[in-house]
Design a protein around this motif. Structure first.
Motif, PDB file in Angstrom:
ATOM      1  N   TYR A 231      14.727  38.400  34.137  1.00 34.33           N
ATOM      2  CA  TYR A 231      15.304  38.553  35.476  1.00 34.33           C
ATOM      3  C   TYR A 231      14.549  39.622  36.265  1.00 34.33           C
ATOM      4  N   LYS A 232      14.263  40.737  35.614  1.00 36.92           N
ATOM      5  CA  LYS A 232      13.546  41.827  36.287  1.00 36.92           C
ATOM      6  C   LYS A 232      12.128  41.395  36.665  1.00 36.92           C
ATOM      7  N   LEU A 233      11.440  40.725  35.739  1.00 38.16           N
ATOM      8  CA  LEU A 233      10.079  40.269  36.019  1.00 38.16           C
ATOM      9  C   LEU A 233      10.061  39.293  37.195  1.00 38.16           C
TER      10      LEU A 233
ATOM     11  N   ASN B   1      10.829  40.986  40.665  1.00 42.45           N
ATOM     12  CA  ASN B   1       9.657  41.677  41.216  1.00 42.45           C
ATOM     13  C   ASN B   1       8.602  40.690  41.686  1.00 42.45           C
ATOM     14  N   ALA B   2       8.400  39.623  40.900  1.00 43.91           N
ATOM     15  CA  ALA B   2       7.399  38.624  41.266  1.00 43.91           C
ATOM     16  C   ALA B   2       7.797  37.889  42.534  1.00 43.91           C
ATOM     17  N   PHE B   3       9.102  37.660  42.706  1.00 44.76           N
ATOM     18  CA  PHE B   3       9.571  36.959  43.906  1.00 44.76           C
ATOM     19  C   PHE B   3       9.320  37.792  45.153  1.00 44.76           C
ATOM     20  N   ALA B   4       9.584  39.084  45.060  1.00 46.22           N
ATOM     21  CA  ALA B   4       9.349  39.965  46.208  1.00 46.22           C
ATOM     22  C   ALA B   4       7.876  39.956  46.593  1.00 46.22           C
ATOM     23  N   THR B   5       7.002  39.975  45.582  1.00 43.04           N
ATOM     24  CA  THR B   5       5.556  39.951  45.839  1.00 43.04           C
ATOM     25  C   THR B   5       5.131  38.624  46.455  1.00 43.04           C
ATOM     26  N   SER B   6       5.624  37.525  45.911  1.00 45.77           N
ATOM     27  CA  SER B   6       5.261  36.195  46.408  1.00 45.77           C
ATOM     28  C   SER B   6       5.774  35.978  47.823  1.00 45.77           C
ATOM     29  N   LYS B   7       6.973  36.452  48.100  1.00 49.44           N
ATOM     30  CA  LYS B   7       7.551  36.278  49.431  1.00 49.44           C
ATOM     31  C   LYS B   7       6.760  37.086  50.456  1.00 49.44           C
ATOM     32  N   ALA B   8       6.363  38.300  50.072  1.00 45.79           N
ATOM     33  CA  ALA B   8       5.584  39.132  50.982  1.00 45.79           C
ATOM     34  C   ALA B   8       4.224  38.502  51.271  1.00 45.79           C
ATOM     35  N   ALA B   9       3.649  37.868  50.246  1.00 41.10           N
ATOM     36  CA  ALA B   9       2.352  37.221  50.434  1.00 41.10           C
ATOM     37  C   ALA B   9       2.471  35.974  51.294  1.00 41.10           C
ATOM     38  N   ARG B  10       3.598  35.309  51.202  1.00 40.83           N
ATOM     39  CA  ARG B  10       3.792  34.068  51.961  1.00 40.83           C
ATOM     40  C   ARG B  10       4.142  34.351  53.419  1.00 40.83           C
ATOM     41  N   TYR B  11       4.902  35.413  53.629  1.00 37.21           N
ATOM     42  CA  TYR B  11       5.307  35.760  54.995  1.00 37.21           C
ATOM     43  C   TYR B  11       4.892  37.199  55.303  1.00 37.21           C
ATOM     44  N   PRO B  12       3.597  37.475  55.404  1.00 38.31           N
ATOM     45  CA  PRO B  12       3.128  38.857  55.577  1.00 38.31           C
ATOM     46  C   PRO B  12       3.612  39.507  56.877  1.00 38.31           C
TER      47      PRO B  12
ATOM     48  N   GLU C 140       3.752  28.838  38.854  1.00 40.03           N
ATOM     49  CA  GLU C 140       2.952  30.062  38.975  1.00 40.03           C
ATOM     50  C   GLU C 140       3.751  31.284  38.520  1.00 40.03           C
ATOM     51  N   ALA C 141       5.045  31.324  38.898  1.00 36.48           N
ATOM     52  CA  ALA C 141       5.885  32.459  38.496  1.00 36.48           C
ATOM     53  C   ALA C 141       6.024  32.524  36.981  1.00 36.48           C
ATOM     54  N   LEU C 142       6.229  31.370  36.346  1.00 38.14           N
ATOM     55  CA  LEU C 142       6.391  31.352  34.893  1.00 38.14           C
ATOM     56  C   LEU C 142       5.077  31.658  34.175  1.00 38.14           C
ATOM     57  N   GLU C 143       3.967  31.303  34.770  1.00 40.70           N
ATOM     58  CA  GLU C 143       2.681  31.672  34.180  1.00 40.70           C
ATOM     59  C   GLU C 143       2.485  33.187  34.233  1.00 40.70           C
ATOM     60  N   GLN C 144       2.966  33.826  35.299  1.00 41.80           N
ATOM     61  CA  GLN C 144       2.905  35.286  35.380  1.00 41.80           C
ATOM     62  C   GLN C 144       3.794  35.908  34.305  1.00 41.80           C
ATOM     63  N   VAL C 145       4.964  35.310  34.107  1.00 38.42           N
ATOM     64  CA  VAL C 145       5.869  35.781  33.059  1.00 38.42           C
ATOM     65  C   VAL C 145       5.204  35.646  31.697  1.00 38.42           C
ATOM     66  N   ARG C 146       4.576  34.493  31.461  1.00 34.28           N
ATOM     67  CA  ARG C 146       3.909  34.266  30.176  1.00 34.28           C
ATOM     68  C   ARG C 146       2.848  35.343  29.904  1.00 34.28           C
ATOM     69  N   ALA C 147       2.050  35.641  30.921  1.00 35.61           N
ATOM     70  CA  ALA C 147       0.974  36.620  30.758  1.00 35.61           C
ATOM     71  C   ALA C 147       1.523  37.994  30.382  1.00 35.61           C
ATOM     72  N   THR C 148       2.739  38.292  30.834  1.00 34.47           N
ATOM     73  CA  THR C 148       3.348  39.593  30.545  1.00 34.47           C
ATOM     74  C   THR C 148       4.034  39.615  29.185  1.00 34.47           C
TER      75      THR C 148
ATOM     76  N   PHE D  10      16.681  31.918  29.276  1.00 37.56           N
ATOM     77  CA  PHE D  10      16.783  31.436  30.658  1.00 37.56           C
ATOM     78  C   PHE D  10      18.249  31.216  31.014  1.00 37.56           C
ATOM     79  N   ASP D  11      18.949  32.328  31.207  1.00 33.71           N
ATOM     80  CA  ASP D  11      20.366  32.253  31.543  1.00 33.71           C
ATOM     81  C   ASP D  11      20.534  31.898  33.023  1.00 33.71           C
ATOM     82  N   PRO D  12      21.771  31.726  33.508  1.00 32.13           N
ATOM     83  CA  PRO D  12      21.983  31.314  34.909  1.00 32.13           C
ATOM     84  C   PRO D  12      21.318  32.226  35.938  1.00 32.13           C
ATOM     85  N   MET D  13      21.286  33.534  35.695  1.00 31.47           N
ATOM     86  CA  MET D  13      20.674  34.448  36.661  1.00 31.47           C
ATOM     87  C   MET D  13      19.160  34.238  36.724  1.00 31.47           C
ATOM     88  N   VAL D  14      18.539  34.022  35.566  1.00 34.18           N
ATOM     89  CA  VAL D  14      17.101  33.764  35.535  1.00 34.18           C
ATOM     90  C   VAL D  14      16.794  32.456  36.249  1.00 34.18           C
TER      91      VAL D  14
END
Length: 212
Positions: free
Chosen positions: A189-191, A194-205, A164-172, A142-146
């Motif tokens: 960072y990559k995970l 991608n998860a942030f883009a998905t969550s943001k799209a779901a929150r502000y469709p 929720e984001a970290l639970e998605q990371v755990r599952a992967t 969990f470096d500064p970028m993460v």
């Protein structure tokens, strides 16, 4: 919350000190001011036990319920390891303040997880939680970028969104051997990106659709 429980501890001179909040003892451990062989107890315990006895994984110290349940009396002291429903009932017996959260079903805990405290404190707590329960991840991952991405999740939906984001990371990540990833910070960072883009799209469709 468990980290707010008042603990008593034995200092270097053999004297009992406290009460001190678990969060403060955790801070002292992480800064190196105390070690995991320090002996502690709650107010309703007759004896003291080392942090290492109560939490073999130091990442969980004063954050999650102890891995062992300690019951004491004036004539004897013993330790019994518990699992499953028996362990949960032990947690309830351990301290009333834990009982209120221990009785809540897991699915309700996720929905009711409060977004309290500062973003930094919430992110650190969620990182500590996943480190305490994941056999794959390490603190250095969990470096500064993460962490920056986790703060972005916090701005999106508070502590519950970080969780929720970290639970998605755990599952992967728990499907991958540690040695299969060249750079774990870059992978996380990559995970999270991608998860942030998905969550943001779901929150502000509507906004996402307009930009698309």
């Amino acid at each position: 919350m468990l980290h707010d429980l008042p603990w008593f501890f034995i200092d270097d001179h053999g004297q009992e000190q406290g009460p001190v909040r678990g969060s403060k003892l955790r801070d002292w451990m992480q800064s190196g001011n105390i070690s995991n062989d320090i002996r502690v107890r709650l107010h309703n315990w007759d004896g003291h036990f080392t942090v290492e006895q109560l939490w073999p994984n130091s990442e969980a110290a004063f954050l999650l319920p102890p891995d062992i349940y300690t019951y004491t009396s004036s004539s004897s002291t013993s330790v019994q390891r518990l699992d499953g429903p028996e362990f949960e009932s032990t947690v309830i017996a351990l301290e009333p303040i834990i009982a209120s959260s221990a009785k809540v079903p897991p699915e309700e805990k996720k929905q009711a997880r409060p977004a309290v405290g500062t973003a930094k404190a919430d992110v650190e707590r969620e990182i500590a939680l996943i480190l305490a329960t994941s056999p794959v991840l390490r603190r250095a991952d969990f470096d500064p970028m993460v962490r920056q991405h986790l703060h972005a999740f916090h701005s999106l939906g508070g502590a519950s969104q970080v969780h929720e984001a970290l639970e998605q990371v755990r599952a992967t990540v728990e499907r991958r051997p540690r040695e299969s990833v060249k750079s774990w910070p870059a992978y996380l960072y990559k995970l999270l990106k991608n998860a942030f883009a998905t969550s943001k799209a779901a929150r502000y469709p509507a906004r996402h659709k307009a930009r698309g």
